[in-house]
Design a protein around this motif. Sequence first.
Motif, PDB file in Angstrom:
ATOM      1  N   VAL A  46      12.296  10.737 -13.294  1.00 43.94           N
ATOM      2  CA  VAL A  46      12.688  10.982 -11.913  1.00 43.94           C
ATOM      3  C   VAL A  46      11.549  11.679 -11.170  1.00 43.94           C
ATOM      4  O   VAL A  46      11.262  11.370 -10.017  1.00 43.94           O
ATOM      5  N   ALA A  47      10.864  12.583 -11.848  1.00 43.23           N
ATOM      6  CA  ALA A  47       9.740  13.292 -11.225  1.00 43.23           C
ATOM      7  C   ALA A  47       8.620  12.328 -10.841  1.00 43.23           C
ATOM      8  O   ALA A  47       8.013  12.457  -9.769  1.00 43.23           O
ATOM      9  N   GLU A  48       8.347  11.347 -11.692  1.00 43.27           N
ATOM     10  CA  GLU A  48       7.314  10.354 -11.378  1.00 43.27           C
ATOM     11  C   GLU A  48       7.723   9.498 -10.180  1.00 43.27           C
ATOM     12  O   GLU A  48       6.903   9.215  -9.303  1.00 43.27           O
ATOM     13  N   LEU A  49       8.984   9.088 -10.159  1.00 43.96           N
ATOM     14  CA  LEU A  49       9.479   8.307  -9.027  1.00 43.96           C
ATOM     15  C   LEU A  49       9.402   9.113  -7.735  1.00 43.96           C
ATOM     16  O   LEU A  49       9.012   8.599  -6.688  1.00 43.96           O
ATOM     17  N   GLU A  50       9.755  10.379  -7.819  1.00 45.03           N
ATOM     18  CA  GLU A  50       9.690  11.246  -6.642  1.00 45.03           C
ATOM     19  C   GLU A  50       8.252  11.385  -6.155  1.00 45.03           C
ATOM     20  O   GLU A  50       7.984  11.314  -4.947  1.00 45.03           O
ATOM     21  N   LYS A  51       7.329  11.548  -7.084  1.00 38.28           N
ATOM     22  CA  LYS A  51       5.923  11.677  -6.717  1.00 38.28           C
ATOM     23  C   LYS A  51       5.422  10.398  -6.036  1.00 38.28           C
ATOM     24  O   LYS A  51       4.721  10.461  -5.019  1.00 38.28           O
ATOM     25  N   LEU A  52       5.798   9.239  -6.569  1.00 35.86           N
ATOM     26  CA  LEU A  52       5.428   7.969  -5.941  1.00 35.86           C
ATOM     27  C   LEU A  52       6.002   7.867  -4.549  1.00 35.86           C
ATOM     28  O   LEU A  52       5.327   7.443  -3.610  1.00 35.86           O
ATOM     29  N   PHE A  53       7.265   8.239  -4.431  1.00 38.90           N
ATOM     30  CA  PHE A  53       7.927   8.204  -3.125  1.00 38.90           C
ATOM     31  C   PHE A  53       7.186   9.081  -2.112  1.00 38.90           C
ATOM     32  O   PHE A  53       6.929   8.675  -0.982  1.00 38.90           O
ATOM     33  N   MET A  54       6.799  10.260  -2.543  1.00 39.30           N
ATOM     34  CA  MET A  54       6.143  11.211  -1.640  1.00 39.30           C
ATOM     35  C   MET A  54       4.734  10.740  -1.260  1.00 39.30           C
ATOM     36  O   MET A  54       4.246  11.115  -0.198  1.00 39.30           O
ATOM     37  N   THR A  55       4.096   9.915  -2.069  1.00 42.52           N
ATOM     38  CA  THR A  55       2.786   9.419  -1.685  1.00 42.52           C
ATOM     39  C   THR A  55       2.883   8.491  -0.488  1.00 42.52           C
ATOM     40  O   THR A  55       1.899   8.316   0.241  1.00 42.52           O
ATOM     41  N   LEU A  56       4.046   7.895  -0.268  1.00 44.05           N
ATOM     42  CA  LEU A  56       4.239   7.013   0.872  1.00 44.05           C
ATOM     43  C   LEU A  56       4.743   7.748   2.104  1.00 44.05           C
ATOM     44  O   LEU A  56       4.691   7.202   3.218  1.00 44.05           O
ATOM     45  N   GLY A 101       6.321  -0.624  -0.227  1.00 44.94           N
ATOM     46  CA  GLY A 101       6.235   0.439  -1.227  1.00 44.94           C
ATOM     47  C   GLY A 101       7.567   1.135  -1.432  1.00 44.94           C
ATOM     48  O   GLY A 101       7.992   1.369  -2.570  1.00 44.94           O
ATOM     49  N   PHE A 102       8.252   1.455  -0.339  1.00 41.69           N
ATOM     50  CA  PHE A 102       9.570   2.092  -0.440  1.00 41.69           C
ATOM     51  C   PHE A 102      10.551   1.174  -1.155  1.00 41.69           C
ATOM     52  O   PHE A 102      11.375   1.628  -1.958  1.00 41.69           O
ATOM     53  N   GLN A 103      10.472  -0.111  -0.883  1.00 39.10           N
ATOM     54  CA  GLN A 103      11.375  -1.064  -1.516  1.00 39.10           C
ATOM     55  C   GLN A 103      11.120  -1.131  -3.027  1.00 39.10           C
ATOM     56  O   GLN A 103      12.065  -1.179  -3.822  1.00 39.10           O
ATOM     57  N   ILE A 104       9.869  -1.108  -3.421  1.00 38.65           N
ATOM     58  CA  ILE A 104       9.526  -1.121  -4.849  1.00 38.65           C
ATOM     59  C   ILE A 104      10.058   0.140  -5.527  1.00 38.65           C
ATOM     60  O   ILE A 104      10.668   0.070  -6.605  1.00 38.65           O
ATOM     61  N   GLN A 136      -1.410  -3.903  16.069  1.00 39.40           N
ATOM     62  CA  GLN A 136      -1.328  -4.754  14.878  1.00 39.40           C
ATOM     63  C   GLN A 136      -1.586  -3.950  13.606  1.00 39.40           C
ATOM     64  O   GLN A 136      -0.942  -4.157  12.589  1.00 39.40           O
ATOM     65  N   LEU A 137      -2.531  -3.021  13.666  1.00 42.50           N
ATOM     66  CA  LEU A 137      -2.837  -2.194  12.507  1.00 42.50           C
ATOM     67  C   LEU A 137      -1.635  -1.321  12.139  1.00 42.50           C
ATOM     68  O   LEU A 137      -1.323  -1.145  10.956  1.00 42.50           O
ATOM     69  N   ALA A 138      -0.946  -0.802  13.137  1.00 45.17           N
ATOM     70  CA  ALA A 138       0.268  -0.015  12.888  1.00 45.17           C
ATOM     71  C   ALA A 138       1.343  -0.881  12.236  1.00 45.17           C
ATOM     72  O   ALA A 138       2.071  -0.425  11.345  1.00 45.17           O
ATOM     73  N   ALA A 139       1.440  -2.136  12.650  1.00 42.83           N
ATOM     74  CA  ALA A 139       2.413  -3.049  12.057  1.00 42.83           C
ATOM     75  C   ALA A 139       2.076  -3.314  10.587  1.00 42.83           C
ATOM     76  O   ALA A 139       2.976  -3.361   9.737  1.00 42.83           O
ATOM     77  N   VAL A 140       0.794  -3.465  10.275  1.00 43.25           N
ATOM     78  CA  VAL A 140       0.366  -3.661   8.886  1.00 43.25           C
ATOM     79  C   VAL A 140       0.752  -2.441   8.056  1.00 43.25           C
ATOM     80  O   VAL A 140       1.328  -2.565   6.970  1.00 43.25           O
ATOM     81  N   SER A 141       0.439  -1.271   8.569  1.00 39.82           N
ATOM     82  CA  SER A 141       0.737  -0.034   7.858  1.00 39.82           C
ATOM     83  C   SER A 141       2.237   0.105   7.593  1.00 39.82           C
ATOM     84  O   SER A 141       2.662   0.452   6.486  1.00 39.82           O
ATOM     85  N   SER A 142       3.037  -0.189   8.588  1.00 38.51           N
ATOM     86  CA  SER A 142       4.490  -0.099   8.450  1.00 38.51           C
ATOM     87  C   SER A 142       5.007  -1.094   7.411  1.00 38.51           C
ATOM     88  O   SER A 142       5.852  -0.752   6.579  1.00 38.51           O
ATOM     89  N   ALA A 143       4.504  -2.316   7.441  1.00 40.07           N
ATOM     90  CA  ALA A 143       4.944  -3.325   6.482  1.00 40.07           C
ATOM     91  C   ALA A 143       4.589  -2.921   5.053  1.00 40.07           C
ATOM     92  O   ALA A 143       5.392  -3.088   4.128  1.00 40.07           O
ATOM     93  N   ARG A 186       7.444  -9.086   2.562  1.00 35.76           N
ATOM     94  CA  ARG A 186       6.837  -8.005   3.353  1.00 35.76           C
ATOM     95  C   ARG A 186       5.327  -7.971   3.167  1.00 35.76           C
ATOM     96  O   ARG A 186       4.569  -7.784   4.115  1.00 35.76           O
ATOM     97  N   LEU A 187       4.881  -8.132   1.932  1.00 32.84           N
ATOM     98  CA  LEU A 187       3.446  -8.100   1.654  1.00 32.84           C
ATOM     99  C   LEU A 187       2.723  -9.279   2.291  1.00 32.84           C
ATOM    100  O   LEU A 187       1.621  -9.125   2.825  1.00 32.84           O
ATOM    101  N   ARG A 188       3.346 -10.438   2.267  1.00 29.65           N
ATOM    102  CA  ARG A 188       2.732 -11.610   2.915  1.00 29.65           C
ATOM    103  C   ARG A 188       2.671 -11.423   4.430  1.00 29.65           C
ATOM    104  O   ARG A 188       1.707 -11.828   5.082  1.00 29.65           O
ATOM    105  N   ARG A 189       3.716 -10.822   4.992  1.00 30.27           N
ATOM    106  CA  ARG A 189       3.716 -10.542   6.429  1.00 30.27           C
ATOM    107  C   ARG A 189       2.586  -9.565   6.754  1.00 30.27           C
ATOM    108  O   ARG A 189       1.839  -9.752   7.719  1.00 30.27           O
ATOM    109  N   ALA A 190       2.442  -8.543   5.934  1.00 33.32           N
ATOM    110  CA  ALA A 190       1.358  -7.570   6.142  1.00 33.32           C
ATOM    111  C   ALA A 190      -0.003  -8.242   6.002  1.00 33.32           C
ATOM    112  O   ALA A 190      -0.924  -7.953   6.771  1.00 33.32           O
ATOM    113  N   GLN A 191      -0.122  -9.151   5.057  1.00 31.89           N
ATOM    114  CA  GLN A 191      -1.376  -9.868   4.869  1.00 31.89           C
ATOM    115  C   GLN A 191      -1.719 -10.689   6.110  1.00 31.89           C
ATOM    116  O   GLN A 191      -2.866 -10.684   6.575  1.00 31.89           O
TER     117      GLN A 191
END
Length: 88
Positions: free
Chosen positions: A77-87, A53-56, A41-48, A14-19
Amino acid sequence: MDRTPADIKPVLNRLRRAQGQLNAVIAAVENGGKCRDVVIQLAAVSSALDKAGFQIIATAMEKCLNDPDDTSDPMTVAELEKLFMTLA
């Protein structure tokens, strides 16, 4: 990230595709590309990037649930939730 190659491969893909998409956006801007094409194309980069990030985070959540005693990458769990919410 302490993950198995099977966990990492889809994220790297996914990251290589975004790159590649980002390189196309840069080239389009440099060469006076059409606004619509650049934005699409910019929207596609953002989505990728979001999907990577969601996959990680999903992998980290799964690891946390399946092996709560693993302290190699301690996250609550709180840290994971916070990371999730940043995306979101």
